[in-house]
Design an enzyme around this catalytic site. Structure first.
Site, PDB file in Angstrom:
ATOM      1  N   HIS A 157      -1.663  -2.213  -5.765  1.00  0.00           N
ATOM      2  CA  HIS A 157      -0.769  -3.370  -5.662  1.00  0.00           C
ATOM      3  C   HIS A 157      -1.271  -4.410  -4.670  1.00  0.00           C
ATOM      4  CE1 HIS A 157       1.094  -1.059  -2.224  1.00  0.00           C
ATOM      5  NE2 HIS A 157       1.165  -2.276  -1.727  1.00  0.00           N
ATOM      6  N   ASP A 195      -1.229   3.823  -8.207  1.00  0.00           N
ATOM      7  CA  ASP A 195      -1.334   2.749  -7.220  1.00  0.00           C
ATOM      8  C   ASP A 195      -2.612   2.889  -6.381  1.00  0.00           C
ATOM      9  OD1 ASP A 195      -0.692   0.439  -5.951  1.00  0.00           O
ATOM     10  OD2 ASP A 195       0.962   1.240  -4.770  1.00  0.00           O
ATOM     11  N   SER A 273      -0.507  -0.678   3.519  1.00  0.00           N
ATOM     12  CA  SER A 273      -0.806  -0.176   2.176  1.00  0.00           C
ATOM     13  C   SER A 273      -2.309  -0.096   1.947  1.00  0.00           C
ATOM     14  CB  SER A 273      -0.184  -1.089   1.119  1.00  0.00           C
ATOM     15  OG  SER A 273       1.214  -1.053   1.189  1.00  0.00           O
TER      16      SER A 273
END
Length: 427
Positions: A157, A195, A273
């Site tokens: 993402h 992801d 992330s």
């Protein structure tokens, strides 16, 4: 003065030695005992020492064990004391030694060493997507160099847009190393369900790379370290423990393909992330992917064992190939089996296995003859007791037939042959 115990006598004699009484004990720096005493106490001890030199007893030998009569008491006390040389170099914790009794134990510098081992390989990733000169979107995340050739692990993402049904790789990818060097990166692969993405940068010299560990041996309570660039603050380190080693995606209300996460209480924020989750040996054991908003201590990472399989799929197929059966499955345990038997006396006599509560119409499983209520006990010729085992046995084998042994009501046994299809990415 009469002392009614060997311990009190030993304390008196030790204090007398500390007060500087000549002839009371050998002044050995390795066994000397040091103490402070007020002037009246020193005077009393000096008088007592004079009595000792004169050959008189301060205490009755009959009150002490034979081995403690006379000066051996002082020697015994001194031999149990700590040498002044042993006290040098000891910190507030009592020791400057950072050794650990076993792997995974926390030493004084364990977190710092783990962070320094992987830190140089942690990068800041920023992506922008624009059209006709306008900046439409921008994202910031982290990543880890896992090969000196510039291969970087990060979150999908961060480098791809999943708002549409098909993942679209963003525009320019900028990668900044811990030492300040900047590179332009290329997104090689991105997988929507896991992801996970792989980015590549080119350098004329080998780049610092982190070592991959294993997540299969993790236990709740193990110490872990999270590194990354939260809120664009580079070179940030947080630490915590593993809260759960197999948090299901369904537990988090996430649809799509089944996934498992490592749950930790490390501080994770926007920008973390894609950054690494590291054990105390400085090995990557997970990739940080998300946290629960407005909740402290609820952070999640993709286990590195799963990431390795995803990367292997990238290399082999250019994408992640996931077999699809069309079964809803549930791991059985003694508690669940007991409850199911209470509800239905016809439930099969099994101690372990995987229950099939639902079969998708038109799926490979329905075509193979699966029925709701079946209990899978063997898959591909191997005994199974969890969904994870079935997934591992299938791997990326699509179009390959598997023999499945199931048990049904009243202990009826059936052998089925199922041929998995590739999962639809939009499903």
């Amino acid at each position: 003065m009469l002392l009614h115990g060997g311990r009190r006598a030993a304390l008196l004699l030790a204090a007398a030695a500390a007060a500087g009484v000549a002839g009371l004990a050998r002044r050995d720096p390795d066994t000397a005992v040091y103490a402070s005493a007020s002037p009246p106490l020193r005077q009393a001890l000096s008088a007592s020492a004079d009595g000792l030199r004169a050959g008189t007893w301060l205490f009755s030998p009959l009150l002490l064990p034979h081995s403690y009569q006379g000066f051996p008491i002082l020697n015994s006390f001194a031999s149990a004391s700590v040498s002044p040389s042993d006290l040098r170099g000891q910190g507030s914790t009592g020791s400057s030694d950072d050794s650990r009794c076993c792997p995974g134990c926390l030493g004084r510098n364990s977190i710092a060493k783990a962070a320094s081992a992987v830190g140089p390989a942690v990068v800041n990733i920023s992506c922008s997507q624009g059209a006709h000169g306008w900046l439409l979107a921008e994202s910031i995340g982290s990543g880890t160099i896992i090969d000196p050739d510039g291969t970087i692990l990060t979150c999908a993402h961060v480098v791809a847009d999943f708002q549409s049904m098909k993942a679209i790789v963003r525009g320019k990818v900028s990668v900044t190393l811990q030492d300040g060097r900047e590179f332009e990166g290329v997104v090689l692969n991105a997988d929507r369900h896991s992801d996970i993405a792989v980015v590549k940068i080119k350098s004329k010299t080998p780049l610092p790379a982190a070592k991959l560990g294993s997540s299969c041996r993790l236990q709740p309570g193990d110490w872990v370290v999270a590194l990354g660039c939260p809120l664009s603050l580079q070179n940030t380190v947080t630490a915590g423990i593993v809260s759960c080693v197999d948090r299901k995606s369904s537990d988090l209300g996430l649809g799509g393909a089944r996934r498992e996460y490592l749950q930790t209480d490390c501080a994770i924020n926007q920008g973390n992330s894609g950054g690494p989750l590291v054990n105390l040996d400085g090995e990557i054991i997970g990739v940080n992917v998300m946290k629960v908003q407005n909740a402290d201590g609820l952070s999640f990472a993709v286990p590195i064992d799963s990431v390795v399989k995803i990367v292997d799929n990238f290399k082999k197929n250019g994408r992640v190939v996931r077999p699809w059966l069309g079964l809803k499955m549930l791991d059985l345990n003694p508690m669940i089996i007991s409850q199911l038997k209470e509800k239905s006396s016809t439930f099969p006599d099994v101690r372990k296995g995987v229950l099939v509560p639902m079969v998708t119409p038109g799926s490979p499983a329905e075509q193979a003859g699966f029925r709701p209520g079946d209990v899978v006990v063997e898959f591909g010729g191997k005994p199974v007791e969890s969904i994870k085992e079935i997934i591992d046995i299938m791997g990326d084998k699509v179009g390959v037939p598997f023999k499945v042994l199931v048990k049904r009501a009243n202990n009826v046994t059936a052998t089925l042959t199922v041929i998995p299809e590739e999962a639809d990415a939009s499903r």
